[in-house]
Design a protein around this motif. Structure first.
Motif, PDB file in Angstrom:
ATOM      1  N   SER A  56       0.961  -1.043   0.182  1.00 57.45           N
ATOM      2  CA  SER A  56      -0.230   0.389   0.059  1.00 57.45           C
ATOM      3  C   SER A  56       0.396   1.405  -0.024  1.00 57.45           C
ATOM      4  N   LYS A  57       2.174   1.449   0.367  1.00 60.00           N
ATOM      5  CA  LYS A  57       3.018   2.287   0.940  1.00 60.00           C
ATOM      6  C   LYS A  57       3.380   2.814  -0.913  1.00 60.00           C
ATOM      7  N   GLN A  58       3.422   1.879  -1.604  1.00 62.73           N
ATOM      8  CA  GLN A  58       3.619   1.547  -2.564  1.00 62.73           C
ATOM      9  C   GLN A  58       2.975   2.502  -3.859  1.00 62.73           C
ATOM     10  N   ARG A  59       1.511   2.285  -3.852  1.00 58.10           N
ATOM     11  CA  ARG A  59       0.871   2.907  -4.778  1.00 58.10           C
ATOM     12  C   ARG A  59       1.155   4.268  -4.814  1.00 58.10           C
ATOM     13  N   ARG A  60       0.881   4.223  -6.451  1.00 56.73           N
ATOM     14  CA  ARG A  60       1.295   5.863  -6.902  1.00 56.73           C
ATOM     15  C   ARG A  60       0.272   6.442  -6.642  1.00 56.73           C
ATOM     16  N   CYS A  61       0.160   7.717  -6.517  1.00 57.90           N
ATOM     17  CA  CYS A  61      -1.127   8.746  -6.004  1.00 57.90           C
ATOM     18  C   CYS A  61      -1.383   9.346  -7.579  1.00 57.90           C
ATOM     19  N   ARG A  62      -2.338   9.214  -7.989  1.00 57.57           N
ATOM     20  CA  ARG A  62      -2.763  10.161  -8.996  1.00 57.57           C
ATOM     21  C   ARG A  62      -4.037  11.328  -9.181  1.00 57.57           C
TER      22      ARG A  62
END
Length: 120
Positions: A56-62
């Motif tokens: 979850s920490k590696q998810r990209r913010c869009r």
């Protein structure tokens, strides 16, 4: 595939892998005492929880697309298929809703942009 479908496929595969691992563990530990089994399941649960947290920490913010950008890229035919009405009818409907519930509840894009500009 769109992004949501890919995510669903990944989730299904992941859950299938997790369930397979749990079943394998249960089969291997069938003859162990209940306490040992519970401890092992808790350990694997926490390991899985940690792995999910790291992912979850590696998810990209869009950046969310604005309504104007989204709808301007749609042809009239696509717009009608998405919303089951013409653009003029949709604009009229939005206007009527805004009149009845108020700008604070309707939260049009221009209203939200104005709020963001006031915070700066």
């Amino acid at each position: 595939y769109n992004i949501q479908e890919k995510d669903r496929v990944k989730q299904r595969k992941h859950m299938k892998n997790v369930m397979t691992k749990v079943l394998l563990i249960l089969n291997e530990l069938n003859d162990l005492e209940d306490n040992n089994l519970i401890l092992l399941l808790q350990k694997n649960y926490h390991r899985l929880k940690l792995r999910r947290h790291l992912v979850s920490k590696q998810r990209r913010c869009r950046q969310r697309k604005s309504w104007n950008d989204f709808q301007s890229k749609l042809t009239d035919r696509q717009f009608r298929r998405y919303f089951r009405m013409h653009r003029d009818c949709f604009d009229f409907l939005c206007h009527r809703i805004k009149e009845n519930v108020g700008e604070d509840e309707f939260k049009s894009e221009s209203f939200l942009r104005h709020l963001v500009d006031d915070d700066k």
